[in-house]
Design a protein around this motif. Structure first.
Motif, PDB file in Angstrom:
ATOM      1  N   LEU A  67     -53.569-100.857   2.094  1.00  9.71           N
ATOM      2  CA  LEU A  67     -52.407-100.407   2.862  1.00  9.71           C
ATOM      3  C   LEU A  67     -52.107 -98.933   2.609  1.00  9.71           C
ATOM      4  N   VAL A  68     -52.218 -98.510   1.357  1.00  8.89           N
ATOM      5  CA  VAL A  68     -51.992 -97.097   1.028  1.00  8.89           C
ATOM      6  C   VAL A  68     -53.060 -96.229   1.695  1.00  8.89           C
ATOM      7  N   ARG A  69     -54.317 -96.668   1.621  1.00  9.77           N
ATOM      8  CA  ARG A  69     -55.408 -95.899   2.232  1.00  9.77           C
ATOM      9  C   ARG A  69     -55.250 -95.793   3.740  1.00  9.77           C
ATOM     10  N   LEU A  70     -54.971 -96.924   4.387  1.00  8.10           N
ATOM     11  CA  LEU A  70     -54.819 -96.926   5.837  1.00  8.10           C
ATOM     12  C   LEU A  70     -53.653 -96.041   6.271  1.00  8.10           C
ATOM     13  N   THR A  71     -52.536 -96.154   5.570  1.00  7.74           N
ATOM     14  CA  THR A  71     -51.356 -95.354   5.922  1.00  7.74           C
ATOM     15  C   THR A  71     -51.633 -93.869   5.749  1.00  7.74           C
ATOM     16  N   THR A  72     -52.204 -93.505   4.594  1.00  7.74           N
ATOM     17  CA  THR A  72     -52.484 -92.091   4.305  1.00  7.74           C
ATOM     18  C   THR A  72     -53.477 -91.512   5.309  1.00  7.74           C
ATOM     19  N   ASN A  73     -54.589 -92.219   5.497  1.00 11.65           N
ATOM     20  CA  ASN A  73     -55.628 -91.702   6.393  1.00 11.65           C
ATOM     21  C   ASN A  73     -55.194 -91.750   7.859  1.00 11.65           C
ATOM     22  N   GLY A  74     -54.388 -92.766   8.200  1.00 12.84           N
ATOM     23  CA  GLY A  74     -53.882 -92.842   9.567  1.00 12.84           C
ATOM     24  C   GLY A  74     -52.983 -91.668   9.897  1.00 12.84           C
ATOM     25  N   VAL A  75     -52.086 -91.326   8.974  1.00 13.55           N
ATOM     26  CA  VAL A  75     -51.207 -90.169   9.163  1.00 13.55           C
ATOM     27  C   VAL A  75     -52.021 -88.875   9.195  1.00 13.55           C
ATOM     28  N   ALA A  78     -53.704 -88.527  12.561  1.00 13.53           N
ATOM     29  CA  ALA A  78     -52.729 -88.192  13.605  1.00 13.53           C
ATOM     30  C   ALA A  78     -52.334 -86.725  13.551  1.00 13.53           C
ATOM     31  N   MET A  79     -52.344 -86.149  12.344  1.00 17.16           N
ATOM     32  CA  MET A  79     -51.908 -84.761  12.179  1.00 17.16           C
ATOM     33  C   MET A  79     -53.059 -83.763  12.308  1.00 17.16           C
ATOM     34  N   THR A  80     -54.252 -84.156  11.849  1.00 21.14           N
ATOM     35  CA  THR A  80     -55.357 -83.185  11.786  1.00 21.14           C
ATOM     36  C   THR A  80     -56.497 -83.483  12.745  1.00 21.14           C
ATOM     37  N   ARG A  81     -56.614 -84.737  13.201  1.00 19.69           N
ATOM     38  CA  ARG A  81     -57.727 -85.174  14.055  1.00 19.69           C
ATOM     39  C   ARG A  81     -59.082 -85.031  13.369  1.00 19.69           C
ATOM     40  N   GLU A  82     -59.105 -85.022  12.047  1.00 18.47           N
ATOM     41  CA  GLU A  82     -60.379 -84.945  11.329  1.00 18.47           C
ATOM     42  C   GLU A  82     -61.119 -86.273  11.453  1.00 18.47           C
ATOM     43  N   ARG A  83     -62.408 -86.173  11.734  1.00 15.49           N
ATOM     44  CA  ARG A  83     -63.215 -87.356  12.020  1.00 15.49           C
ATOM     45  C   ARG A  83     -63.270 -88.343  10.845  1.00 15.49           C
ATOM     46  N   LYS A  84     -63.217 -87.826   9.620  1.00 17.05           N
ATOM     47  CA  LYS A  84     -63.349 -88.693   8.455  1.00 17.05           C
ATOM     48  C   LYS A  84     -62.192 -89.679   8.311  1.00 17.05           C
ATOM     49  N   PHE A  85     -61.074 -89.398   8.989  1.00 19.07           N
ATOM     50  CA  PHE A  85     -59.921 -90.294   8.921  1.00 19.07           C
ATOM     51  C   PHE A  85     -59.833 -91.239  10.124  1.00 19.07           C
ATOM     52  N   LYS A  86     -60.728 -91.075  11.095  1.00 17.52           N
ATOM     53  CA  LYS A  86     -60.584 -91.784  12.374  1.00 17.52           C
ATOM     54  C   LYS A  86     -60.725 -93.292  12.246  1.00 17.52           C
ATOM     55  N   SER A  87     -61.675 -93.779  11.430  1.00 24.73           N
ATOM     56  CA  SER A  87     -61.912 -95.227  11.356  1.00 24.73           C
ATOM     57  C   SER A  87     -60.693 -95.969  10.834  1.00 24.73           C
ATOM     58  N   ASP A  88     -59.992 -95.393   9.855  1.00 31.99           N
ATOM     59  CA  ASP A  88     -58.779 -96.035   9.339  1.00 31.99           C
ATOM     60  C   ASP A  88     -57.656 -95.985  10.369  1.00 31.99           C
ATOM     61  N   PHE A  89     -57.560 -94.874  11.108  1.00 34.83           N
ATOM     62  CA  PHE A  89     -56.559 -94.778  12.171  1.00 34.83           C
ATOM     63  C   PHE A  89     -56.811 -95.844  13.236  1.00 34.83           C
TER      64      PHE A  89
END
Length: 270
Positions: A67-75, A78-89
């Motif tokens: 939950l912490v990982r998904l929330t952090t990476n999802g935010v 949403a803010m940076t559009r960096e590809r490395k965070f997309k799967s969790d978003f």
């Protein structure tokens, strides 16, 4: 003495709810025929809300890192559009999509289900259906990880969760069966199933808050409720950890066998 028996009664139902909520044998079904066997009826809607909250807390504790990982990476996405965070978003998006069927059907069909389907014969038939579904996917070994999910996967698993509104259809069983049927690996199927439980459970609590606040039994039964809550939390935690081990070893067939035994017994003798 009567008060002690009352405490034991609520402790027992807290245990039944907690131990059966995570595993694919239907907590709602077991609560129905536990009441039937002991000829006991738990009064008041508050108890159901309390037990739901206890199981929810156990899920939150076990999946806290996810939950912490998904929330952090999802935010971050949403803010940076960096590809490395997309799967969790996208995983969060799929959780939202998967929540919709149960939310809509639950609101529309709540009265019908409570009036017409909460009986022992329905539970027996539903357990057999749960057993068949578990048996069909017992040997599946999927290839999809978290990042491989799709909107179609989310909708199908969400519809399976909605089907579990029927007493005797296991919520975890239905969602795990649907997830593995869509090709998810066991770990992904289990994680998606229980993270999907969180928004539905929170939504149920929010919608039920007024009923809980106005329940005339709440004051006089607060201590029994709290005892049941604690036992249900501990039992839910242990049961979910146990299910994780079973999923890792691919032993879901034993739950199917259990449903095949209990379902007919309920129909024939209760």
């Amino acid at each position: 003495m009567e008060y002690f028996i009352l405490l034991l009664k609520y402790a027992f139902f807290g245990f039944v709810q907690g131990i059966t909520e995570p595993i694919p044998i239907s907590s709602s079904g077991h609560m129905v025929f536990a009441e039937k066997i002991l000829d006991i009826h738990i009064e008041g809607f508050s108890f159901e809300v309390f037990m739901n909250f206890a199981s929810l807390l156990a899920v939150l504790v076990i999946y806290r890192e996810d939950l912490v990982r998904l929330t952090t990476n999802g935010v971050n996405f949403a803010m940076t559009r960096e590809r490395k965070f997309k799967s969790d978003f996208m995983f969060i998006i799929y959780l939202i999509i998967g929540t919709i069927p149960a939310a809509v059907i639950g609101i529309l069909a709540e009265d019908f289900i409570s009036k017409n389907l909460k009986n022992i014969k329905v539970v027996g038939v539903s357990l057999i259906i749960t057993g068949i579904a578990l048996w069909l996917i017992r040997n599946l070994r999927g290839r999809k990880y978290d990042q491989d999910l799709s909107i179609k996967d989310a909708l199908i698993v969400g519809l399976a969760q909605a089907a579990a509104l029927i007493p005797g259809i296991s919520r975890s069983g239905a969602t795990i069966v649907a997830a593995m049927g869509r090709g998810m690996k066991q770990e992904t199927a289990l994680r998606y199933s229980f993270l999907l439980y969180i928004p539905v459970s929170i939504g149920t609590m929010i919608l039920s808050f007024s009923d809980l606040k106005d329940d005339p039994l709440l004051d006089q039964l607060l201590i029994p409720y709290l005892i049941a809550f604690l036992i249900s939390f501990i039992a839910s935690y242990i049961s979910l950890k146990w299910l994780m081990g079973i999923m890792a070893r691919g032993n879901l067939k034993y739950f199917a066998i259990y449903c095949f035994i209990v379902g007919p017994l309920v129909i024939l003798f209760m």
